[in-house]
Design a protein around this motif. Sequence first.
Motif, PDB file in Angstrom:
ATOM      1  N   VAL A 122      -4.896   0.280   3.805  1.00 48.05           N
ATOM      2  CA  VAL A 122      -4.173   0.830   5.048  1.00 48.05           C
ATOM      3  C   VAL A 122      -3.885  -0.550   5.585  1.00 48.05           C
ATOM      4  O   VAL A 122      -2.513  -1.101   5.775  1.00 48.05           O
ATOM      5  N   LYS A 123      -4.578  -1.447   6.024  1.00 48.68           N
ATOM      6  CA  LYS A 123      -4.348  -2.466   6.827  1.00 48.68           C
ATOM      7  C   LYS A 123      -3.246  -3.659   5.845  1.00 48.68           C
ATOM      8  O   LYS A 123      -2.756  -4.286   6.382  1.00 48.68           O
ATOM      9  N   LYS A 124      -3.831  -3.444   4.241  1.00 46.44           N
ATOM     10  CA  LYS A 124      -3.144  -4.506   3.775  1.00 46.44           C
ATOM     11  C   LYS A 124      -1.879  -3.720   3.751  1.00 46.44           C
ATOM     12  O   LYS A 124      -0.604  -5.218   2.945  1.00 46.44           O
ATOM     13  N   GLY A 125      -1.584  -2.222   3.663  1.00 44.28           N
ATOM     14  CA  GLY A 125      -0.540  -1.830   3.280  1.00 44.28           C
ATOM     15  C   GLY A 125       0.894  -2.286   3.679  1.00 44.28           C
ATOM     16  O   GLY A 125       1.596  -2.192   4.583  1.00 44.28           O
ATOM     17  N   ILE A 126      -0.206  -2.261   5.425  1.00 45.67           N
ATOM     18  CA  ILE A 126       0.640  -2.838   6.937  1.00 45.67           C
ATOM     19  C   ILE A 126       0.943  -4.056   6.820  1.00 45.67           C
ATOM     20  O   ILE A 126       2.066  -4.219   7.028  1.00 45.67           O
ATOM     21  N   GLU A 127       0.324  -4.800   6.325  1.00 46.72           N
ATOM     22  CA  GLU A 127       0.915  -6.402   6.845  1.00 46.72           C
ATOM     23  C   GLU A 127       1.749  -6.433   5.553  1.00 46.72           C
ATOM     24  O   GLU A 127       2.565  -7.771   5.449  1.00 46.72           O
ATOM     25  N   ALA A 128       1.203  -5.846   4.482  1.00 44.23           N
ATOM     26  CA  ALA A 128       2.741  -5.634   3.238  1.00 44.23           C
ATOM     27  C   ALA A 128       4.209  -5.554   3.706  1.00 44.23           C
ATOM     28  O   ALA A 128       5.450  -5.404   2.978  1.00 44.23           O
ATOM     29  N   LEU A 129       4.163  -3.699   4.971  1.00 44.11           N
ATOM     30  CA  LEU A 129       4.932  -3.608   4.770  1.00 44.11           C
ATOM     31  C   LEU A 129       6.598  -5.018   5.386  1.00 44.11           C
ATOM     32  O   LEU A 129       6.282  -5.903   6.171  1.00 44.11           O
TER      33      LEU A 129
END
Length: 179
Positions: A122-129
């Motif tokens: 989730v954290k990686k996903g948010i950073e990739a947004l």
Amino acid sequence: METDIRFTHQALVEQSKTGHRSSQYQLYSLYVDAMYNTSLRMLGNKEDAEDIVQDSFVDAFKNLASFKYDSSFGAWLKRIVINKSINYLKAKRIAVVSMDDHEYHLTDETVEETEAVDIKKVKKGIEALPAGYKQIINLYLIEGYDHYEIGEVLGVSVSTSKSQYHRAKKKLVEIINGL
């Protein structure tokens, strides 16, 4: 054995209002890490987050007389940090795009949610947004703002906030499923 708590947060705030440097430092020490994390989530850059937090504390201490305990000191300070972070992003021209003028329409369909989502994903996903999506996700999910508050802070309509949040959430699920 009961411990005597010499300074409560309210006492620290009241002493800080009079310019008591030690109390200001104690308040700073109590809140700096949380405020840094808030700004870092929004800005994604350590140096920028550090600058915003320092500026926020300076402004908070300058305007401490206007703090009236309508909320906790931490909530009041957090709002300053978030507003400064958003203003910084606006100055860099990272804006939320209004969806009102586009042909995209949201339905009431819900995005399938996985049973167990790894928090690191989730954290990686948010950073990739993209920046605008990241901003909405952080304000709504992490900071707990509602769409009305997000609209006020970002200068967009409530419907734009909602549509951006739903698009950001959908994109986040796509990113997480791809990790």
